[in-house]
Structures are given as C-alpha cells and as structure tokens.
Design an enzyme around this catalytic site. Structure first.
Site, PDB file in Angstrom:
ATOM      1  N   SER A  38       0.768  -1.643   0.121  1.00  0.00           N
ATOM      2  CA  SER A  38      -0.144   0.088  -0.405  1.00  0.00           C
ATOM      3  C   SER A  38       0.857   1.231  -0.286  1.00  0.00           C
ATOM      4  O   SER A  38       0.637   2.421  -0.338  1.00  0.00           O
ATOM      5  CB  SER A  38      -0.470   0.314   1.310  1.00  0.00           C
ATOM      6  OG  SER A  38       0.141  -0.213   2.612  1.00  0.00           O
ATOM      7  N   HIS A 243      -0.669   5.803   6.468  1.00  0.00           N
ATOM      8  CA  HIS A 243       0.069   5.842   4.988  1.00  0.00           C
ATOM      9  C   HIS A 243       0.087   7.366   4.991  1.00  0.00           C
ATOM     10  O   HIS A 243      -0.249   8.223   5.395  1.00  0.00           O
ATOM     11  CB  HIS A 243      -1.030   5.068   4.845  1.00  0.00           C
ATOM     12  CG  HIS A 243      -1.197   3.501   4.613  1.00  0.00           C
ATOM     13  ND1 HIS A 243      -2.136   3.624   5.329  1.00  0.00           N
ATOM     14  CD2 HIS A 243      -1.254   2.555   4.184  1.00  0.00           C
ATOM     15  CE1 HIS A 243      -1.939   1.243   5.241  1.00  0.00           C
ATOM     16  NE2 HIS A 243      -1.475   1.687   3.897  1.00  0.00           N
TER      17      HIS A 243
END
Length: 262
Positions: A38, A243
């Site tokens: 990711s 993230h």
C-alpha cells in the site's frame, strides 16, 4: 586528395560513434514496473482508487514518477495489503526481460504492521512494546529469507533491470505534542520497529545488488506529531490510517526515487 577524403570520413564516423556512446540515458527508454504494498499503491492519499482492492492512486509515487518521466511503458502492479507471498504469486507476471526499472516496497505486512498498530493503539505501553519486539524478531529472523526470495525472482524475470527498493519512514516525532492517543513509550517502540525493518531490508537489497532508498531521513520533521505531517494518524476511512498522505508521496517518496533514477 583521396587520402584526405578518407580521413574526413573516418573522423566523421568516429564523431557519430562518440555522440552515440556519450548520449545521456533517457527515462523515456525505461520499461517501468512498480511492485509492492500500500505504500507503493498510494493508500492514504484520498480520492479515487483504481485496481479494485489493490487501491492504486494517481497520487502514488510510481504514477507521479511515470507522469514526469514518460517512460516507454509503465505497469502499476503494486497492491494494498501485499506481502512477499503476494508479490511472488500475483505481481511478478508484470515483469519481463525487457523491463528496465523496477520499484518495490515490501515487508511491512509480513512483519505484522497492521497488528502492531492496532495493539499499540488499544493496549497498554507494555503490551505495545512486547508486540513491537515480536515484530522486530520476525524482521531479523524470518523476513530476510522472504525478501531474498522476492529479490531473486525479480532478478530472474528481469535480469537487466535497475531495481530500487524503497523503505518505510519512522511514524512519530518523539517527544511530540499532539493528541493522537499514544504515549511517547509507544511512539518510540513503533519507531524502533521501523528502524529494524529498514536495516534488514537495506541488507537484503544490497546482497541482491539492488538500490535501497532509506526514506527515514527525508521524513525527519514530517512524522506524526511534527509540525508538518506526511503521514495520516488514525483517520477515516480507517484503511487510510498510518499511510503517507499526498505530501508524503509527492515530497517524500518521489524526490527520493528521483535522486537515484536521475
């Protein structure tokens, strides 16, 4: 006269040859494949994602690099949630003998990234520290062989490619003053896990003859609880949490990749 003409022809041919040899490498000649998890697919940047569950973003560093360098071909194979096994089983088909540039971030999910963050968010300081230590033990003892398998497979499929392995940042500024619900003890533990992961990945990338990009330096001053976050903390949707945000991809990862690709 004939001799002078022949000399001129030889000099001209030599000049053409030297011009050809000294011509700078052109990114447009690259056949670029982006592999990984990711952090490479761009989860965390918001907006519209493509690739179904792989959640590939136009704000991810592979797409940004392709936009600015216009390679001959670009295959965006990175996928959210990917482990080393997923790369071997689902992503390597994107590589060919003609591939000239490969980027990859991998290993965080193998080491239990999601479970570490969940445990540290919900548990006590000691529970968090113990879970991070388990992850560090895995990274030192089990992850190296998994990375070796991935790197070996990449080299077999694309023997002439330049392979760039990108690491993960430290998550927190410690000490830090922001309301994210984690103590400095937890923040320090999580950062220590990121350090071990970087050390292991750097060693295995070097052993494979690949270029390792240590992103931690670029991220200094941009961690969670700093003055300019390049990472999401706990946010909604939850999968965007922890993230890189748009700045993390565009100002953190992209310049680091540019620095080693020219």
């Amino acid at each position: 006269m004939r001799r002078s003409f022949r000399v001129l022809l030889c000099l001209a041919a030599t000049a053409v040859g030297l011009t050809t040899l000294s011509a700078p490498a052109n990114a447009a000649a690259h056949n670029y494949v982006a592999l990984g998890d990711s952090y490479s697919s761009g989860v965390g940047t918001g907006g519209t994602y493509s690739g179904g569950g792989c959640k590939r973003s136009t704000n991810a560093y592979p797409q940004l690099w392709a936009n600015t360098h216009a390679p001959a071909s670009f295959n965006f194979a990175a996928c959210s949630g990917a482990t080393t096994t997923d790369v071997l089983n689902s992503q390597l088909g994107s590589l060919t003998a003609r591939t000239t540039l490969v980027t990859i971030s991998i290993g965080g999910n193998d080491a239990g990234f999601v479970d570490v963050i969940t445990t540290c968010t919900l548990g006590s300081d000691s529970t968090c520290v113990n879970r991070v230590e388990q992850g560090k033990t895995f990274a030192r003892n089990t992850l190296p062989a998994r990375l070796d398998n991935v790197y070996s497979a990449i080299r077999q499929r694309s023997p002439s490619a330049r392979v760039v392995v990108l690491g993960y940042p430290r998550f927190y500024k410690v000490p830090g003053s922001c309301n994210v619900g984690l103590s400095d003890t937890k923040r320090s533990a999580i950062n220590s896990g990121a350090d071990v992961l970087a050390q292991v990945t750097a060693q295995r990338a070097a052993a494979a003859g690949f270029t390792f990009v240590d992103i931690r330096g670029a991220w200094t001053g941009h961690e969670i609880c700093s003055g300019d976050w390049w990472l999401n903390s706990l946010t909604w949707p939850v999968e965007e949490s922890y993230h890189p945000n748009k700045n993390g991809q565009a100002r953190g990862y992209l310049p680091a990749l540019n620095a080693v690709t020219g």
